[in-house]
Each structure stands twice: as structure tokens, then as C-alpha cells.
Design an enzyme around this catalytic site. Structure first.
Site, PDB file in Angstrom:
ATOM      1  N   ASN A  10       0.839  -1.203   0.000  1.00 20.18           N
ATOM      2  CA  ASN A  10       0.000   0.000   0.000  1.00 20.18           C
ATOM      3  C   ASN A  10       0.878   1.259   0.000  1.00 20.18           C
ATOM      4  O   ASN A  10       1.455   1.634   1.020  1.00 20.18           O
ATOM      5  CB  ASN A  10      -0.909  -0.043   1.241  1.00 20.18           C
ATOM      6  CG  ASN A  10      -1.920   1.072   1.259  1.00 20.18           C
ATOM      7  OD1 ASN A  10      -1.644   2.166   0.780  1.00 20.18           O
ATOM      8  ND2 ASN A  10      -3.080   0.807   1.823  1.00 20.18           N
ATOM      9  N   ASP A  66      -0.320  -3.135  10.008  1.00 21.22           N
ATOM     10  CA  ASP A  66      -1.639  -3.726   9.833  1.00 21.22           C
ATOM     11  C   ASP A  66      -2.657  -2.781  10.452  1.00 21.22           C
ATOM     12  O   ASP A  66      -2.532  -2.399  11.612  1.00 21.22           O
ATOM     13  CB  ASP A  66      -1.716  -5.116  10.465  1.00 21.22           C
ATOM     14  CG  ASP A  66      -2.895  -5.888   9.888  1.00 21.22           C
ATOM     15  OD1 ASP A  66      -3.011  -5.937   8.638  1.00 21.22           O
ATOM     16  OD2 ASP A  66      -3.724  -6.400  10.654  1.00 21.22           O
TER      17      ASP A  66
HETATM   18  P1  ITT Z   1      -0.614  -4.115   3.221  1.00 21.81           P
HETATM   19  O1  ITT Z   1      -1.261  -5.219   4.034  1.00 21.81           O
HETATM   20  O2  ITT Z   1       0.101  -4.593   2.006  1.00 21.81           O
HETATM   21  O3  ITT Z   1       0.238  -3.215   4.089  1.00 21.81           O
HETATM   22  P2  ITT Z   1      -3.358  -3.189   2.855  1.00 21.81           P
HETATM   23  O4  ITT Z   1      -3.941  -1.988   2.177  1.00 21.81           O
HETATM   24  O5  ITT Z   1      -3.908  -4.546   2.478  1.00 21.81           O
HETATM   25  O6  ITT Z   1      -1.779  -3.137   2.674  1.00 21.81           O
HETATM   26  P3  ITT Z   1      -4.264  -3.648   5.589  1.00 21.81           P
HETATM   27  O7  ITT Z   1      -4.235  -5.131   5.491  1.00 21.81           O
HETATM   28  O8  ITT Z   1      -3.671  -3.019   6.816  1.00 21.81           O
HETATM   29  O9  ITT Z   1      -3.502  -2.938   4.390  1.00 21.81           O
HETATM   30  O10 ITT Z   1      -5.753  -3.191   5.351  1.00 21.81           O
HETATM   31  C1  ITT Z   1      -6.311  -2.130   5.951  1.00 21.81           C
HETATM   32  C2  ITT Z   1      -7.511  -1.614   5.210  1.00 21.81           C
HETATM   33  O11 ITT Z   1      -7.830  -0.409   5.873  1.00 21.81           O
HETATM   34  C3  ITT Z   1      -7.247  -1.274   3.750  1.00 21.81           C
HETATM   35  O12 ITT Z   1      -8.452  -1.373   3.025  1.00 21.81           O
HETATM   36  C4  ITT Z   1      -6.802   0.179   3.814  1.00 21.81           C
HETATM   37  O13 ITT Z   1      -7.149   0.908   2.640  1.00 21.81           O
HETATM   38  C5  ITT Z   1      -7.579   0.697   5.015  1.00 21.81           C
HETATM   39  N1  ITT Z   1      -6.747   1.669   5.742  1.00 21.81           N
HETATM   40  C6  ITT Z   1      -5.508   1.472   6.247  1.00 21.81           C
HETATM   41  N2  ITT Z   1      -5.025   2.614   6.768  1.00 21.81           N
HETATM   42  C7  ITT Z   1      -5.997   3.545   6.607  1.00 21.81           C
HETATM   43  C8  ITT Z   1      -6.088   4.907   6.899  1.00 21.81           C
HETATM   44  O14 ITT Z   1      -5.077   5.578   7.450  1.00 21.81           O
HETATM   45  N3  ITT Z   1      -7.220   5.551   6.603  1.00 21.81           N
HETATM   46  C9  ITT Z   1      -8.250   4.889   6.028  1.00 21.81           C
HETATM   47  N4  ITT Z   1      -8.226   3.618   5.669  1.00 21.81           N
HETATM   48  C10 ITT Z   1      -7.105   2.938   5.953  1.00 21.81           C
END
Ligand code: ITT
Length: 184
Positions: A10, A66
Site C-alpha cells: 500500500n 496492519d
Molecule cells: P498491506 O497489508 O500490504 O500493508 P493493505 O492496504 O492490504 O496493505 P491492511 O491489510 O492493513 O492494508 O488493510 C487495511 C484496510 O484499511 C485497507 O483497506 C486500507 O485501505 C484501510 N486503511 C488502512 N489505513 C488507513 C487509513 O489511514 N485511513 C483509512 N483507511 C485505511
């Protein structure tokens, strides 16, 4: 400057972490190798496992992040399943689920996992409490930002600097950097 590999797919997380950590003297470099995500209720367990796995795979110290949104009226859903729910339902359907609900409380959480090869992981958590907005507002930030409201603005309406001063990620990263500096 000390450099740490940030294992994530991400790029929004990388941009935010860079802006928060570089003034604190830590440089980060994104690595896209991924890691197995445990089916677990606790972000801490997912981040710790991921960090340990990636540190051993890359033979380097690494960090992972996460995150998730925990909605009070949905008993904390989607929580650790936030990425899956963002892909399958999305913000509009989440607002529909909450239609007519007066309890709009929600919390964004971030857990940073850190590990050195051959060591046990450390985890650092941060959270911010807010509300689920009535509609999608703003096109800044990413993910759940346009429906997560703090005061009169959603995170999607806040400039980076503003979100990064108060966010769950900022709070988790600050703990992490403090620990790093004490444990060189
Ligand atoms: P990685 O696991 O590869 O780091 P990911 O986007 O799959 O990336 P997560 O498993 O942590 O990350 O998923 C978290 C979800 O929450 C994902 O849909 C993100 O877009 C969202 N998210 C994470 N941080 C956020 C933030 O600061 N504000 C709003 N949404 C967020």
C-alpha cells in the site's frame, strides 16, 4: 540516516510513514514482497507474525503496518478484515449498513510490527476515535478516510499534515520511533 524496509503493498501507507518518520531521522524503503496475513482477531498478532516472517525472508530488519476500522454499531466489524471488506463492500455499502443507526462511533487502529532476523517481533499500536460520516466526503487520504469523521471534517477532507498529526498511524509510528532510538 537509519533506513528500515517497510513491507507493504500500500503506497499510501508508505507516503504517510515517510512524512511522519523522516523528520524523526528514519528513512524507509518500500518492499512489495508481501507476507502471509493470519486470520486473527487482533491486529497485533497479524503485524507481529508478518514482521517476523518478512524479516527472516529478507534477512533484514523490517516493519509492517496492519490497520483497520472498528465500527461500534457493527460490534467492531470489519476490524482485521478491513482490507477484504474495502475490496468487497466498499465505503458506500458500509454507509448503507449503518443507515438509520444513531451510534456512529468508530475507531481507526494501526499496529506497526517490527522484527530483526532471528528475533521475536515487537508491535506498536495507535488508534484514533471518531465517527462514521453520513456520506462520503473528501478525496484526500485513502481507504476509509472519506467516511471517517473527526469533528467537522472527514480524514478524506483533511490535508496530509493534518491527518498525520492526529492519526492512528502517527500514534503507532511515534511509539515505534521512540523505541528504535532507545534500542539501536
Ligand atoms: P498491506 O497489508 O500490504 O500493508 P493493505 O492496504 O492490504 O496493505 P491492511 O491489510 O492493513 O492494508 O488493510 C487495511 C484496510 O484499511 C485497507 O483497506 C486500507 O485501505 C484501510 N486503511 C488502512 N489505513 C488507513 C487509513 O489511514 N485511513 C483509512 N483507511 C485505511
Amino acid at each position: 540516516m537509519r533506513k528500515i524496509i517497510f513491507v507493504t503493498g500500500n503506497s499510501h501507507k508508505v507516503v504517510e510513514a515517510t512524512r511522519i518518520m523522516s523528520p524523526l531521522g528514519i528513512e524507509i524503503e518500500q518492499n512489495n514482497c508481501g507476507y502471509p496475513e493470519l486470520q486473527e482477531d487482533k491486529l497485533e498478532a497479524i503485524a507481529g507474525f508478518g514482521a517476523k516472517w518478512a524479516a527472516n525472508k529478507l534477512n533484514s530488519e523490517v516493519m509492517v503496518d496492519d490497520s483497520g476500522i472498528f465500527i461500534d454499531a457493527l460490534s467492531g466489524f470489519p476490524g482485521p478484515y478491513s482490507a477484504y471488506v474495502a475490496r468487497t463492500l466498499g465505503n458506500e455499502r458500509i454507509l448503507k449498513l449503518l443507515e438509520g443507526d444513531t451510534n456512529r462511533r468508530a475507531c481507526l487502529k494501526c499496529v506497526i510490527g517490527y522484527c530483526r532476523p532471528g528475533h521475536e517481533p515487537m508491535v506498536f499500536g495507535g488508534e484514533v476515535a471518531g465517527e462514521i460520516a453520513k456520506d462520503i466526503r473528501g478525496n484526500l487520504g485513502f481507504g476509509y478516510d472519506p467516511i471517517f469523521e473527526l469533528g467537522i471534517l472527514t480524514f478524506g477532507e483533511m490535508k496530509d499534515e493534518e491527518k498525520n498529526r492526529i492519526s492512528h498511524r502517527y500514534r503507532a509510528l511515534l511509539k515505534f520511533v521512540r523505541w528504535l532510538k532507545e534500542n539501536k
